[in-house]
Design a protein around this motif. Structure first.
Motif: not given
Ligand code: ADP
Ligand code: ZN
Length: 623
Positions: A418, A421-422, A425, A491, A496
């Motif tokens: 997470s 992603i937040r 990346e 990711v 995912r």
């Protein structure tokens, strides 16, 4: 086991090299060349490549040309061959015009069997015309990976060897290298137009070597501990810079581990001196830049430490390959720090050629990956050279030897993915961990990452463990690391999918730092025992006998030193350490007994037999 070959090959092997058996694929390689066929030979360093072309050179009617980039070694190689009664010469930039002339005249008169030349020499038209007037039986191309841009040591001069092929289309070529990945191998074949060559690929596994990666924190203490394990045993420590080698050598000497520095900035004479003192066992430790070790024939190096990561896996395998050539347990330790990659990157950025830069970056990425590995290091190294290992763990690398336990990381792994992603990346593991741990850093605030929902949500792991878990997620394929100046984590599609499924995830976490004294297959203890008795096949029956043998060994070594000095040769050209050990243990009484020793052929017996037999007799009377 070697299949029984044509008897005269065996005879040549004993007569000129003093060996009784061929090693590995040598005999097949030689037979192939004698049939006039091209060959591509891939053997690890120390595998015995030289013999593959030196022996056919003796059996073939004309001259064998050996192309080698290692000008500094040519003289040693030629001296070594001559000591074995083989007519060898070299031409390179260290000779003046008159000397080159003399060598060429001798060659034209049929008085030279083996001629060494550097690739730049081979591209000179005058030299090619000279070659055309010879009877050229075989062309050996050593360090053949230098022809490939994919290799770790591309040399543009090697590209000119294609021209040599066009001029001598009927002459068999033998290309040899220790470092060929599939890509490099097919490049060699293509560039040299060797499509019909037989390929000989040796087993790259060196089961007696233990591979070990340690954190570079407390590097000096780690080094001292490693050296303390086997006091006085031969060791090579590779450093990044010349200054590092000198500083470290001085500190080690201070702490009771006599060490000499070696780098390209020293006078040739002092370098030669250090090399010989190391080979003779006078100085047990050499702290060197990579300039050290090319062609060094010292069988009993017990420890190779890399104080800074090398530039590629190929380079690492070659440098560690200098350990344990006698087959006895030996250690290869890499002291790793993430930051050390910048030392290499500095030089990579200076490279003007874009393709070369990309290659160098990719190679650095490879060795970084090796260093961070959480799975068997040997498996990874062998895979790099195109060799697969069975399902069993190797049992002889730090990962396989470590105690580990399976831990459930489901929750923390979700947090790591997470966070990647937040933050878009676009960041590396260090930054993601800092965010998750809620560290109050300027950069995090500037980026606004302290406002994210993932900021500070990990409280049950420290930074090191968190990074180790991130590395494991990369190995599991849930995260992908980009290589380049700043490695970032993204990711993967599998990652995912896993995030959606929220399946339980276990990884193996090491619960110890790799210990120095942990016994394992051929671990430290075995190495210590081996070091005490030396690489002799028979172990002395009593301490008394051991003392006698050691005394004789020392005397023979002094004798060897004197003889070598008289000829201006390095000591190992006379006899190598393994041969002297065997001589001290078996104390041959006559020339016939001496001839039975490994490494002793008729040429050597003729030259040195009487003196050494005499020294042994004298010693027997006294001791
Ligand atoms: P490479 O060029 O592949 O690194 P070398 O040709 O220098 O390896 O050989 C490594 C060592 O092995 C040398 O000391 C060499 O004399 C020794 N050697 C080569 N062939 C044999 C053999 N058939 N038996 C015993 N020793 C050998
Ligand atoms: Zn392993």
């Amino acid at each position: 086991m070697t299949p029984a070959g044509p008897p005269d090959l065996r005879r040549l092997l004993k007569t000129h090299f003093g060996y009784d058996e061929f090693r590995g694929q040598q005999e097949r390689v030689i037979a192939n060349a004698l049939m006039g066929r091209h060959g591509v030979v891939i053997m690890p360093t120390g595998g015995g490549k030289s013999l593959c072309y030196q022996l056919p050179a003796l059996a073939l009617p004309g001259l064998t040309l050996v192309v080698s980039p290692l000008i500094a070694l040519m003289k040693d190689q030629v001296d070594g061959l001559r000591a074995n009664g083989i007519a060898a010469e070299f031409v390179n930039s260290s000779l003046d015009a008159a000397e080159v002339d003399r060598v060429q005249r001798d060659a034209l008169a049929g008085r030279v069997k083996i001629l060494y030349a550097a690739p730049e020499r081979v591209s000179i038209p005058g030299f090619q015309r000279f070659l055309e007037r010879l009877r050229l039986s075989l062309i050996a191309i050593d360090e053949a990976h230098c022809i490939s841009e994919w290799g770790h040591d591309f040399r543009p001069d090697y590209r000119n060897l294609a021209e040599l092929r066009r001029r001598f289309p009927a002459t068999p070529v033998m290309a040899l290298t220790a470092t060929a990945t599939d890509r490099v191998r097919s490049d060699i074949v293509e560039q040299l137009a060797l499509s019909d060559a037989a390929e000989f690929i040796a087993d790259f596994d060196r089961p007696n070597l233990t591979y070990d990666v340690r954190s570079k924190q407390n590097a000096f203490n780690t080094l001292l501990n490693l050296l303390d394990e086997q006091p006085g045993a031969p060791a090579i420590v590779y450093c990044f810079s010349r200054a590092d080698t000198e500083e470290l050598a001085a500190r080690l000497t201070d702490r009771g581990h006599p060490a000499a520095a070696y780098h390209a900035g020293l006078e040739p004479e002092s370098r030669r001196d250090t090399q010989e003192r190391f080979i003779d066992g006078v100085v047990p430790i050499v702290v060197a830049t990579i300039a050290f070790g090319m062609g060094i024939d010292k069988p009993d190096v017990r420890l190779v430490v890399h104080h800074t990561i090398p530039k590629s896996i190929e380079a690492y395998y070659q440098e560690t390959g200098r350990a344990g050539r006698d087959g006895q347990p030996s250690r290869c330790v890499l002291l790793f720090s993430e930051g050390d990659r910048h030392k290499h990157e500095y030089f990579i950025r200076e490279t003007s050629d874009a393709a070369a830069r990309a290659t160098a970056e990719r190679q650095l990425g490879g060795i970084m990956e090796y260093s961070r590995l959480h799975t068997c290091r040997r498996r990874f190294l062998l895979a790099h050279f195109g060799q697969t290992m069975g399902d069993d763990a190797c049992g002889n690398c730090d990962v396989c030897l470590a105690q580990s336990e399976s831990v459930d990381v489901t929750v923390v792994a979700q947090k790591l993915l997470s966070a990647a992603i937040r933050t878009g990346e676009r960041f590396g593991a260090a930054h993601l961990c800092n965010v998750l741990l809620g560290r109050n850093m300027g950069r995090i605030r500037e980026l606004g990452h302290d406002q994210l929902s993932v900021f500070g949500i990990v409280t049950d792991y420290d930074g090191n463990t968190l990074r180790a878990i991130a590395a494991q997620l990369v190995e599991k394929g849930l995260l992908a690391r980009s290589e380049g100046q700043y490695a970032t984590l993204a990711v993967t599609p599998a990652g995912r999918r896993w995030l959606k499924e929220r399946a339980e995830l276990q990884v193996n976490m090491r619960i110890d730092e790799p210990g120095v004294n942990r016994p394992g297959r051929g671990g430290a203890r075995a190495a210590r025992d081996a070091a005490a008795s030396g690489p002799v096949t028979q172990t002395p029956a009593t301490p008394e006998q051991a003392r006698r043998e050691q005394g004789l060994f020392e005397e023979l070594r002094t004798l060897r030193r004197r003889l070598a000095d008289e000829q201006g040769w390095p000591a190992f050209v006379v006899f190598n350490d393994a041969t002297l050990r065997e001589m001290s243990a078996t104390m041959p009484a006559d020339e016939a007994a001496m001839l039975r020793l490994s490494g002793v052929g008729p040429a050597k017996v003729e030259r040195y037999g009487a003196v050494f037999l005499d020294a042994i007799r004298q010693y027997a009377k006294r001791a």
